[in-house]
Design an enzyme around this catalytic site. Structure first.
Site, mmCIF file in Angstrom:
data_model
loop_
_atom_site.group_PDB
_atom_site.id
_atom_site.type_symbol
_atom_site.label_atom_id
_atom_site.label_comp_id
_atom_site.label_asym_id
_atom_site.label_seq_id
_atom_site.Cartn_x
_atom_site.Cartn_y
_atom_site.Cartn_z
ATOM 1 N N GLU A 257 -8.608 0.685 -2.826
ATOM 2 C CA GLU A 257 -9.405 0.768 -1.595
ATOM 3 C C GLU A 257 -10.273 2.016 -1.674
ATOM 4 O O GLU A 257 -9.782 3.090 -2.064
ATOM 5 C CB GLU A 257 -8.500 0.855 -0.364
ATOM 6 N N ASN B 9 0.848 -1.191 0.000
ATOM 7 C CA ASN B 9 0.000 0.000 0.000
ATOM 8 C C ASN B 9 0.882 1.239 0.000
ATOM 9 O O ASN B 9 1.685 1.434 0.918
ATOM 10 C CB ASN B 9 -0.902 -0.020 1.249
ATOM 11 N N GLU C 25 -11.238 -8.966 3.410
ATOM 12 C CA GLU C 25 -9.929 -8.638 3.959
ATOM 13 C C GLU C 25 -10.126 -8.475 5.454
ATOM 14 O O GLU C 25 -10.873 -7.587 5.896
ATOM 15 C CB GLU C 25 -9.332 -7.366 3.353
ATOM 16 N N HIS D 179 -3.792 -4.109 7.787
ATOM 17 C CA HIS D 179 -3.875 -2.917 8.664
ATOM 18 C C HIS D 179 -2.980 -3.062 9.888
ATOM 19 O O HIS D 179 -3.197 -3.929 10.746
ATOM 20 C CB HIS D 179 -5.284 -2.558 9.105
ATOM 21 N N HIS E 221 -5.402 3.705 -1.533
ATOM 22 C CA HIS E 221 -6.681 4.066 -0.901
ATOM 23 C C HIS E 221 -7.043 5.480 -1.327
ATOM 24 O O HIS E 221 -6.459 6.446 -0.831
ATOM 25 C CB HIS E 221 -6.529 3.960 0.619
ATOM 26 N N ARG F 123 -6.634 12.990 1.357
ATOM 27 C CA ARG F 123 -5.512 13.393 2.205
ATOM 28 C C ARG F 123 -4.166 12.868 1.697
ATOM 29 O O ARG F 123 -3.136 13.406 2.029
ATOM 30 C CB ARG F 123 -5.738 12.928 3.635
HETATM 31 C C1 DXP Z 1 -8.128 -0.152 5.060
HETATM 32 C C2 DXP Z 1 -6.803 -0.046 5.681
HETATM 33 O O1 DXP Z 1 -6.533 -0.587 6.708
HETATM 34 C C3 DXP Z 1 -5.746 0.722 5.033
HETATM 35 O O2 DXP Z 1 -5.400 0.130 3.863
HETATM 36 C C4 DXP Z 1 -6.182 2.115 4.750
HETATM 37 O O3 DXP Z 1 -5.505 2.614 3.632
HETATM 38 C C5 DXP Z 1 -5.871 2.937 5.962
HETATM 39 O O4 DXP Z 1 -6.070 4.279 5.618
HETATM 40 P P1 DXP Z 1 -4.780 5.238 5.592
HETATM 41 O O5 DXP Z 1 -3.845 4.642 4.590
HETATM 42 O O6 DXP Z 1 -5.362 6.553 5.187
HETATM 43 O O7 DXP Z 1 -4.211 5.180 6.973
HETATM 44 N N1 LIG Z 2 -5.776 -2.722 3.996
HETATM 45 C C1 LIG Z 2 -4.531 -2.563 4.717
HETATM 46 C C2 LIG Z 2 -3.543 -1.787 3.899
HETATM 47 O O1 LIG Z 2 -3.693 -1.650 2.688
HETATM 48 C C3 LIG Z 2 -2.361 -1.220 4.542
HETATM 49 O O2 LIG Z 2 -2.618 -0.848 5.876
HETATM 50 P P1 LIG Z 2 -1.336 -0.316 6.705
HETATM 51 O O3 LIG Z 2 -0.262 -1.368 6.597
HETATM 52 O O4 LIG Z 2 -0.900 0.974 6.053
HETATM 53 O O5 LIG Z 2 -1.835 -0.147 8.114
#
Ligand code: DXP
Ligand SMILES: NCC(=O)COP(=O)(O)O
Length: 240
Positions: free
Chosen positions: A70, A7, A151, A191, A43, A49
């Site tokens: 996401e 991510n 997920e 997460h 996301h 943001r």
């Molecule tokens: C859904 C999740 O847990 C994350 O992938 C999400 O992207 C968290 O949002 P932020 O990246 O804005 O913290």
């Molecule tokens: N859905 C979880 C994700 O994409 C990444 O979450 P994080 O590792 O940034 O907390």
């Protein structure tokens, strides 16, 4: 062993801190894939943001593995997803005031709405994953709305204050994973996962993909994205 979805939200967080053009999350995704990422997750939040629509459109053209978008289950985001056509969509809860995602999406409490969104996206050939807590009611609701994936939200496991709590949260995730698979769902997780807590999740039977971002970007800020991704792949195998 599950695959790794990187991510790249928080590469964009650094860029948005100055509302400038660097670092570019699209470039980060290229480096992550060169280092062995099996997928890229971004996301696109309602409040923009970090990830911008421009980023997602460019990622669609440049990602060579698979692109997981996401998003909240809003009409705006559904329209963007139908236009950009990511490889899959993960529906997540969003609150403007949250620092980060605080829990799983409530499917059971909004079956009709989520069902409409899942149907619209999957009818357009975009598989949907639902970001949920490891609760049977949410798993059963995910089956009811005919999502392909769930997920599992690993935030409470990641934030556990001691080993006993961590083991308890892991047991809940393990049970949820088993229940979901028995119900015909494919299972991802994410997460708050880190280099130090990822191994147990990576070894849950049937776990398909771990989506990990903040810890990888944090390490990448010090040692570079390619090393950060390679080391996460090692950590998932218990070899770091
Ligand atoms: C859904 C999740 O847990 C994350 O992938 C999400 O992207 C968290 O949002 P932020 O990246 O804005 O913290
Ligand atoms: N859905 C979880 C994700 O994409 C990444 O979450 P994080 O590792 O940034 O907390």
């Amino acid at each position: 062993m599950p695959t790794l979805g990187v991510n790249i939200d928080h590469i964009a967080t650094i860029r948005q801190a100055r509302r400038t053009v660097e670092p570019d999350p699209v470039a980060a995704a290229v480096l992550a894939e060169l280092a062995g990422a099996d997928g890229i997750t971004a996301h696109l939040r309602e409040d923009r943001r970090h990830i911008q629509e421009r980023d997602v459109r460019l990622l669609r053209q440049t990602v060579r593995t698979h692109l997981n978008l996401e998003m909240a289950a809003t009409d705006e985001m559904v329209g963007i997803a139908l236009d950009i056509k990511p490889d899959y969509v993960t529906l997540v809860p969003e609150k403007r005031e949250e620092v980060t995602t605080e829990g799983g999406l409530d499917i059971a409490g909004q079956i009709d709405r989520i069902g409409q969104v899942v149907d619209k996206l999957q009818s357009a050939g975009i598989p949907v994953s639902l970001f949920i807590d490891a609760e049977l009611a949410q798993i059963e609701a995910s089956v009811k709305v005919q999502a392909k994936f769930i997920e599992l939200h690993t935030g409470q496991y990641a934030e556990a204050k001691d080993e006993t709590s961590r083991e308890q949260e892991l047991a809940l995730l393990s049970k949820g994973c088993e229940q979901a698979i028995n119900a015909g769902l494919r299972v991802n997780a994410g997460h708050g996962l880190t280099y130090w807590n990822v191994y147990s999740l990576a070894n849950l039977p049937g776990m398909e993909e771990l989506n990990i971002g903040h810890t990888i970007v944090s390490r990448a800020a010090l040692v570079g994205m390619e090393r950060a991704v390679r080391e996460m792949k090692l950590a998932m195998r218990g070899q770091l």
